[in-house]
Motif scaffolding. Structure first.
Motif, PDB file in Angstrom:
ATOM      1  N   GLN A  75     -10.528  -8.867 -20.379  1.00  0.00           N
ATOM      2  CA  GLN A  75     -10.527  -7.626 -19.591  1.00  0.00           C
ATOM      3  C   GLN A  75      -9.154  -7.399 -18.991  1.00  0.00           C
ATOM      4  N   GLU A  76      -8.875  -6.124 -18.707  1.00  0.00           N
ATOM      5  CA  GLU A  76      -7.560  -5.755 -18.159  1.00  0.00           C
ATOM      6  C   GLU A  76      -7.345  -6.302 -16.752  1.00  0.00           C
ATOM      7  N   LEU A  77      -6.168  -6.905 -16.576  1.00  0.00           N
ATOM      8  CA  LEU A  77      -5.751  -7.363 -15.250  1.00  0.00           C
ATOM      9  C   LEU A  77      -4.741  -6.375 -14.672  1.00  0.00           C
ATOM     10  N   GLU A  78      -3.891  -5.892 -15.565  1.00  0.00           N
ATOM     11  CA  GLU A  78      -2.776  -5.045 -15.138  1.00  0.00           C
ATOM     12  C   GLU A  78      -2.362  -4.162 -16.299  1.00  0.00           C
ATOM     13  N   ILE A 107       8.800   3.437 -15.466  1.00  0.00           N
ATOM     14  CA  ILE A 107       7.963   2.359 -16.020  1.00  0.00           C
ATOM     15  C   ILE A 107       7.106   1.861 -14.862  1.00  0.00           C
ATOM     16  N   GLU A 108       5.801   1.762 -15.087  1.00  0.00           N
ATOM     17  CA  GLU A 108       4.883   1.416 -14.005  1.00  0.00           C
ATOM     18  C   GLU A 108       4.050   0.170 -14.287  1.00  0.00           C
ATOM     19  N   PRO A 109       4.428  -0.983 -13.710  1.00  0.00           N
ATOM     20  CA  PRO A 109       3.510  -2.132 -13.743  1.00  0.00           C
ATOM     21  C   PRO A 109       2.490  -1.969 -12.611  1.00  0.00           C
ATOM     22  N   MET A 157      -1.206  -3.387  -6.557  1.00  0.00           N
ATOM     23  CA  MET A 157       0.198  -3.774  -6.345  1.00  0.00           C
ATOM     24  C   MET A 157       0.942  -3.031  -7.447  1.00  0.00           C
ATOM     25  N   GLU A 158       1.679  -1.985  -7.061  1.00  0.00           N
ATOM     26  CA  GLU A 158       2.287  -1.140  -8.084  1.00  0.00           C
ATOM     27  C   GLU A 158       3.798  -1.014  -7.889  1.00  0.00           C
ATOM     28  N   ILE A 159       4.475  -0.930  -9.009  1.00  0.00           N
ATOM     29  CA  ILE A 159       5.916  -0.654  -8.997  1.00  0.00           C
ATOM     30  C   ILE A 159       6.131   0.598  -9.827  1.00  0.00           C
ATOM     31  N   ARG A 214     -14.677  -4.697 -10.730  1.00  0.00           N
ATOM     32  CA  ARG A 214     -14.689  -3.228 -10.614  1.00  0.00           C
ATOM     33  C   ARG A 214     -15.407  -2.850  -9.331  1.00  0.00           C
ATOM     34  N   THR A 215     -14.645  -2.405  -8.351  1.00  0.00           N
ATOM     35  CA  THR A 215     -15.222  -2.056  -7.057  1.00  0.00           C
ATOM     36  C   THR A 215     -14.816  -0.627  -6.710  1.00  0.00           C
ATOM     37  N   ARG A 216     -15.375  -0.116  -5.640  1.00  0.00           N
ATOM     38  CA  ARG A 216     -15.044   1.266  -5.275  1.00  0.00           C
ATOM     39  C   ARG A 216     -13.887   1.327  -4.293  1.00  0.00           C
ATOM     40  N   PRO A 262      -6.609   7.492  -5.200  1.00  0.00           N
ATOM     41  CA  PRO A 262      -7.201   6.676  -6.260  1.00  0.00           C
ATOM     42  C   PRO A 262      -6.186   5.726  -6.881  1.00  0.00           C
ATOM     43  N   GLU A 263      -4.911   5.864  -6.517  1.00  0.00           N
ATOM     44  CA  GLU A 263      -3.863   4.929  -6.949  1.00  0.00           C
ATOM     45  C   GLU A 263      -2.758   4.999  -5.912  1.00  0.00           C
ATOM     46  N   THR A 264      -2.003   3.916  -5.767  1.00  0.00           N
ATOM     47  CA  THR A 264      -0.931   3.927  -4.763  1.00  0.00           C
ATOM     48  C   THR A 264       0.310   4.636  -5.305  1.00  0.00           C
ATOM     49  N   PHE A 304      -9.089   3.910  -3.773  1.00  0.00           N
ATOM     50  CA  PHE A 304     -10.542   4.162  -3.746  1.00  0.00           C
ATOM     51  C   PHE A 304     -10.942   4.953  -4.983  1.00  0.00           C
ATOM     52  N   ARG A 305     -12.020   4.537  -5.619  1.00  0.00           N
ATOM     53  CA  ARG A 305     -12.540   5.315  -6.751  1.00  0.00           C
ATOM     54  C   ARG A 305     -14.054   5.277  -6.706  1.00  0.00           C
ATOM     55  N   ASN A 306     -14.655   6.426  -6.898  1.00  0.00           N
ATOM     56  CA  ASN A 306     -16.114   6.487  -6.890  1.00  0.00           C
ATOM     57  C   ASN A 306     -16.633   6.040  -8.262  1.00  0.00           C
ATOM     58  N   GLU A 307     -16.409   4.770  -8.566  1.00  0.00           N
ATOM     59  CA  GLU A 307     -16.796   4.218  -9.874  1.00  0.00           C
ATOM     60  C   GLU A 307     -18.298   4.394 -10.067  1.00  0.00           C
ATOM     61  N   ILE A 308     -18.697   4.828 -11.252  1.00  0.00           N
ATOM     62  CA  ILE A 308     -20.114   5.058 -11.513  1.00  0.00           C
ATOM     63  C   ILE A 308     -20.854   3.741 -11.636  1.00  0.00           C
TER      64      ILE A 308
HETATM   65  N1  GAP Z   1      -1.308   3.845 -11.286  1.00  0.00           N
HETATM   66  C1  GAP Z   1      -1.932   3.488 -12.511  1.00  0.00           C
HETATM   67  C2  GAP Z   1      -3.295   3.004 -12.343  1.00  0.00           C
HETATM   68  O1  GAP Z   1      -3.872   3.090 -11.278  1.00  0.00           O
HETATM   69  P1  GAP Z   1      -5.270   1.829 -13.591  1.00  0.00           P
HETATM   70  O2  GAP Z   1      -5.274   1.162 -14.938  1.00  0.00           O
HETATM   71  O3  GAP Z   1      -6.286   2.846 -13.315  1.00  0.00           O
HETATM   72  O4  GAP Z   1      -3.804   2.438 -13.454  1.00  0.00           O
HETATM   73  C3  GAP Z   1      -4.371  -0.310 -12.412  1.00  0.00           C
HETATM   74  O5  GAP Z   1      -5.331   0.715 -12.471  1.00  0.00           O
HETATM   75  C4  GAP Z   1      -5.022  -1.627 -12.021  1.00  0.00           C
HETATM   76  O6  GAP Z   1      -5.770  -1.470 -10.819  1.00  0.00           O
HETATM   77  C5  GAP Z   1      -6.023  -2.154 -13.048  1.00  0.00           C
HETATM   78  O7  GAP Z   1      -5.381  -2.880 -14.067  1.00  0.00           O
HETATM   79  C6  GAP Z   1      -6.898  -3.049 -12.181  1.00  0.00           C
HETATM   80  O8  GAP Z   1      -6.296  -4.315 -11.998  1.00  0.00           O
HETATM   81  C7  GAP Z   1      -6.907  -2.313 -10.857  1.00  0.00           C
HETATM   82  N2  GAP Z   1      -8.145  -1.497 -10.748  1.00  0.00           N
HETATM   83  C8  GAP Z   1      -8.343  -0.251 -11.218  1.00  0.00           C
HETATM   84  N3  GAP Z   1      -9.593   0.168 -10.925  1.00  0.00           N
HETATM   85  C9  GAP Z   1     -10.196  -0.835 -10.266  1.00  0.00           C
HETATM   86  C10 GAP Z   1     -11.496  -1.017  -9.685  1.00  0.00           C
HETATM   87  N4  GAP Z   1     -12.410  -0.059  -9.706  1.00  0.00           N
HETATM   88  N5  GAP Z   1     -11.780  -2.195  -9.080  1.00  0.00           N
HETATM   89  C11 GAP Z   1     -10.847  -3.180  -9.012  1.00  0.00           C
HETATM   90  N6  GAP Z   1      -9.610  -3.066  -9.536  1.00  0.00           N
HETATM   91  C12 GAP Z   1      -9.272  -1.912 -10.150  1.00  0.00           C
END
Ligand code: GAP
Length: 514
Positions: free
Chosen positions: A338-341, A378-380, A265-267, A258-260, A214-216, A246-250
């Motif tokens: 809305q949140e970008l990062e 620290i995680e961008p 791009m993570e540091i 917001r997609t599944r 669900p996150e890299t 991948f996330r099973n977004e409701i």
């Molecule tokens: N590792 C931390 C993490 O994953 P997050 O806020 O859940 O944090 C980071 O996700 C970024 O990933 C978000 O700011 C967004 O840009 C992107 N993201 C998260 N869920 C997303 C989704 N369902 N569809 C598209 N982008 C998504």
């Protein structure tokens, strides 16, 4: 919060979606099978845009800095990873279902309490009016109850062709949570884990169950020691990774927002915890400030208008379970801010969790302190698809050209999918076609260039404007004589006449970042 006075982009999400489909940027996923909710496919033009966004990020964090290493970890990880990271226990949304016929599922925290009255469905087709079993609709008024009835209940209760009335039950009005789609009562919220699962090997039992990440980030944490020792790194240093999550977004919604299935791009930037720092040494909090500034600058460097970007510090009750502080970089989308990062101070939470669950010592040996400690992180964390959407929205421009409307994507030149398009003025003149094709072939050695002769010149220009191509080159009858061509600039629409041997350098010069 950084205050800005920007106005919402005038372009709507519908316009962006339609441009994306028309011009091969993004298509709905599995289009010929009525799609699959929360998935999208990047077309030929969009695949270039996405690649360029990722390259711009990779270049700026891995190549232009000397304190970051790159990584490409597997999507499938040992399931113990997700126990350690907390995703198995806490990565969930509270959901409730309607007992009504729409069968919809809602995030409990998205459903407001409303004052509703019970409306009973009564069959009055013949004889004595008879209440229909299970026909109970909760609605604020009769009009809404009727709407719910016509949309869902009539078919669900097999009442087509029957005469019914909706009877308000006296004294039933109460404040509660009801389905906004069908007026059904909602079940108690239950936690729903957002991780998608699959199975490894031929047996579909629970032992074979694995998760799509669900996150890299976790691929980076489990490789911290591998990278640190193989690359002989001293703290502070970071590891960068791009890839699918991948996330099973409701409620996947708002196009790419917001997609599944999406890319991140993570540091993970490993540093000395503040309490171990000498005076003057950068603490984890200094690094957090540094990364917030760096990341805000990255978006404006690649063309995002500063007034449509802001920083929002998360409140204590919003923070993820691992974070000590988080700054959200927000963009003013057509749907609002809305949140970008997110840029989070994850402290030593993850490495400690992985130490505990794996039994491996992930502490860093600090030669100066002659001691070991668990680094802070620290995680961008940015979304590729959300960034693509922001770049598209920000670049979208409509201009009046004489009596016509010109749609142009004023994308930063390094993000533009196609860098140059070459046209012969007349497609039935083989000498012009061959000259244009040769020029295009030459340009392709350095940049992504395309050849097109499928429409009149005006239309060809408009097509390239709509996908943000910085240069259009036309080979005309004079070109055969003077060995020169016309180069048109996307933004100014100015045209210059250039010797064909000068075109490559002219374009490469123009594409070089200022
Ligand atoms: N590792 C931390 C993490 O994953 P997050 O806020 O859940 O944090 C980071 O996700 C970024 O990933 C978000 O700011 C967004 O840009 C992107 N993201 C998260 N869920 C997303 C989704 N369902 N569809 C598209 N982008 C998504």
């Amino acid at each position: 919060m950084t205050q800005t006075t920007a106005e919402k982009p005038t372009v709507t999400m519908e316009t962006i979606v339609s441009l994306c489909k028309r011009r091969g940027i993004v298509f709905p996923g599995s289009d010929i099978y009525e799609g699959l909710a929360g998935t999208f496919d990047y077309g030929p033009v969009g695949a270039e845009l996405k690649q360029n966004v990722k390259n711009a990020w990779w270049r700026s964090v891995v190549y232009e800095r000397d304190d970051i290493e790159g990584l490409d970890a597997a999507i499938l990880m040992n399931p113990r990873t997700w126990k350690a990271s907390g995703h198995l226990d806490t990565f969930s949304d509270p959901l409730c279902d309607t007992r009504g016929p729409s069968r919809k599922r809602y995030r409990a925290d998205h459903i407001e309490e409303t004052e509703c009255t019970l409306h009973r469905i009564v069959d009055v087709t013949e004889g004595e009016p008879a209440p229909v079993e299970g026909g109970e609709i909760w609605a604020p008024n009769k009009k809404k109850a009727k709407e719910f009835y016509q949309k869902y209940w009539e078919k669900y209760l097999n009442l087509e062709g029957r005469r019914v009335k909706l009877e308000q039950v006296e004294g039933s009005t109460r404040l509660g949570r009801f389905s906004p789609d069908d007026g059904g009562v909602l079940t108690e919220p239950r936690d729903f884990n957002l991780m998608l699962t699959t199975h490894l090997g031929p047996v579909l039992d629970s032992a074979a169950k694995v998760y799509l990440r669900p996150e890299t980030a976790q691929g980076i944490f489990v490789n911290f020691s591998n990278v640190q020792s193989s690359m002989r790194r001293k703290l502070p240093f970071g590891i960068a990774q791009m890839g699918k999550s991948f996330r099973n977004e409701i409620t996947p919604r708002n196009f790419l927002f917001r997609t599944r299935e999406f890319e991140q791009m993570e540091i993970e930037f490993f540093c000395k915890p503040g309490h171990l720092c000498k005076p003057g040494e950068w603490t984890d909090e200094d690094w957090l400030r540094h990364w917030i500034e760096e990341r805000m600058n990255w978006y404006t460097r690649f063309g995002i208008r500063p007034e449509r970007l802001r920083l929002r510090q998360q409140e204590a009750d919003e923070l993820a379970h691992y974070a000590k502080a988080t700054g959200d970089v927000e963009y003013l989308f057509p749907i609002g801010w809305q949140e970008l990062e997110g840029i989070a101070n994850r402290t030593d939470y993850d490495l400690r969790q992985h130490m505990e669950h794996s039994g491996k010592d992930l502490r860093y040996f600090d030669p100066e302190l002659n001691d070991r400690y668990v680094p802070y992180v620290i995680e961008p964390s940015a979304g590729v698809d959300r960034s693509c959407l922001a770049f598209l929205v920000d670049a979208y421009t409509e201009e009046k050209v004489r009596d016509d409307k010109r749609v142009v994507l004023k994308l930063h030149r390094s993000l533009a999918p196609v860098k140059a398009a070459v046209f012969p003025l007349l497609k039935n003149k083989p000498e012009l076609v061959s000259m244009a094709r040769n020029l295009c072939r030459e340009l392709k050695k350095d940049i992504y260039a395309v050849y097109d002769d499928t429409a009149a010149i005006g239309k060809l220009y408009r097509r390239q404007d709509e996908i943000g191509t910085p240069y259009c080159i036309t080979v005309d009858v004079d070109s055969l004589e003077d060995q020169a061509v016309t180069v048109r600039d996307r933004d100014t629409m100015e045209q210059v006449r250039l010797g064909i041997d000068k075109v490559r350098d002219y374009i490469l010069d123009g594409l070089r970042e200022q």
